[in-house]
Design an enzyme around this catalytic site. Sequence first.
Site, mmCIF file in Angstrom:
data_model
loop_
_atom_site.group_PDB
_atom_site.id
_atom_site.type_symbol
_atom_site.label_atom_id
_atom_site.label_comp_id
_atom_site.label_asym_id
_atom_site.label_seq_id
_atom_site.Cartn_x
_atom_site.Cartn_y
_atom_site.Cartn_z
ATOM 1 N N GLU A 1 0.833 -1.201 0.000
ATOM 2 C CA GLU A 1 0.000 0.000 0.000
ATOM 3 C C GLU A 1 0.872 1.258 0.000
ATOM 4 O OE1 GLU A 1 -3.310 0.018 -0.480
ATOM 5 O OE2 GLU A 1 -2.952 -2.132 -0.751
ATOM 6 N N TRP B 1 -9.286 7.502 -8.178
ATOM 7 C CA TRP B 1 -10.523 7.698 -8.930
ATOM 8 C C TRP B 1 -10.408 7.139 -10.342
ATOM 9 C CZ3 TRP B 1 -15.445 9.018 -7.922
ATOM 10 C CH2 TRP B 1 -15.730 9.436 -6.619
ATOM 11 N N TRP C 1 1.679 1.532 -3.539
ATOM 12 C CA TRP C 1 0.641 2.148 -4.378
ATOM 13 C C TRP C 1 0.752 3.665 -4.332
ATOM 14 C CZ3 TRP C 1 -2.578 1.632 -8.233
ATOM 15 C CH2 TRP C 1 -3.579 2.580 -8.420
ATOM 16 N N ASN D 1 -10.757 3.071 3.270
ATOM 17 C CA ASN D 1 -10.371 2.869 1.876
ATOM 18 C C ASN D 1 -11.333 1.973 1.101
ATOM 19 O OD1 ASN D 1 -8.352 3.207 -0.319
ATOM 20 N ND2 ASN D 1 -8.184 0.993 -0.098
ATOM 21 N N TRP E 1 -15.942 10.698 -13.286
ATOM 22 C CA TRP E 1 -15.081 10.522 -12.120
ATOM 23 C C TRP E 1 -14.507 11.834 -11.631
ATOM 24 C CZ3 TRP E 1 -10.066 12.171 -12.457
ATOM 25 C CH2 TRP E 1 -9.488 12.285 -13.715
ATOM 26 N N TRP F 1 -20.918 10.041 -20.218
ATOM 27 C CA TRP F 1 -21.253 10.473 -18.856
ATOM 28 C C TRP F 1 -22.573 11.229 -18.847
ATOM 29 C CZ3 TRP F 1 -18.204 7.912 -15.846
ATOM 30 C CH2 TRP F 1 -16.857 7.731 -16.147
#
Length: 471
Positions: A273, A380, A276, A339, A357, A304
């Site tokens: 993590e 996102w 990431w 998360n 998004w 969208w």
Amino acid sequence: MSKSIIYWFRQDLRLADNPALLHASQTGKRIIPIYIFDPNDRPIGMAASWWREQSLINLGAELKKIGANLNFYEGRPLEILQKLASFYDADEFVWSRQYDGYSVARDKEIKQTFSDKGIQCASFNASLLFEPWLIKNKSGSHFKVFSPFWRQCMAENQPDSPCPRPAELRGHPDIDPFQIPLPATPLDEDADLVTEEWTPGESGAYQQLEKFVEEGLAIYAEFRDFPDRLATSRLSPYLRWGEISPRQIWSKIQFVKSHESFSEKTVTKFLAEIGWREFSYHLIFHVPEMATQNLQPSFNDFPWEENEKALQLWKEGNTGYPLVDAGMRELRRTGYMHNRVRMITASFLIKHLMIDWRAGEKYFWDRLLDACPANNIAGWQWVAGSGADAAPFFRIFNPIIQGEKFDPNGSYTKRFIPELAHLEQKHLFSPWKSKSDRVELDFQEGQYPDPIVEHEYARNRALEAFQQIRR
């Protein structure tokens, strides 16, 4: 009089493992620590502003203990630094690097301007384990997928050890006329940011790391997806503002791994993590346009929907899906969200409501304590399927099943949706079903909304839209 050195704090609000500050302290020059409120930087929201204010107060107090005062300024950094260079007769500026497109361009201009005048500007890595330009794939380019990126990091590199905290700084006795008071952050009446869970500042970061090692690390791999369990580190706001460095976290975890009986699985999972986060900064450095544009060009044609009413209901936590709404109400009230719930709420906005998004990313940026210029964007885009290493768009979270699986006792959901507190567990994540159930339930019609969209319909609509951009 000897020359001065100006240290520019940005998102590195700590004294320990701060290479730029250590360098400044070792020059023997008088040091002027500063913080600049840059109006051209992306404005942060109330929660992040509150955290930054508290952190700067703590940082100022710690600097004062070792001999220097933290000064505040507002305006275009280049202009402020030029004034300070003249007033303090400074021949060197130092700072910790930032990696988003605006900061890189700004810092490059500043370095060039002062280099032409014979004034040195030195920048240091205080935010990452590895500099983004050092990790390359076999073709010599940047990585676009997380797993090979992290394997490369682990295979060929070892993070530097944390550097020591300066014992003393030679502050400057003169007070320039450009300073401003530290701006106060006004809080919404419903904000609950000051809790026992958060102590902004460097010492609070160390306390939180110790708490995680003692209470959460052993169960991290097994329970990290359960929002009612204390199994995550909750270090993200401290990392965002640099009150602790990833090198310090890495060093601590390696130490406890070698001295205590933590499983390899849980340690590897947690460090991934941190990886990431590294990958997010790797991407934002190499592809700065991802802050506003799809990394996957096919998503430029995604259909969208403009639906302000649905967007507002999502923001308020009134979608009719309890786990989604619990997460959005947690965010609205506390400036934080677990998360797993971040992924579920983001998926709902994008795939159930078909809203771009970027609208969700903006709202999270405005509300999060840990609003990060790299993680927020990368997260996102990952959920949307438009980013690097993206989750496939057709992976659509079912908010009912997600609630049943990851909040099995309902304690997280009921904490933030008290109007469902007396609802039986079998109906908690689909409360509309209780209305036709013969069992007597403590549920008053009208207290909690019906779903704004039916799950299967929304799923099929999203999949059809995804097929359109693949044709």
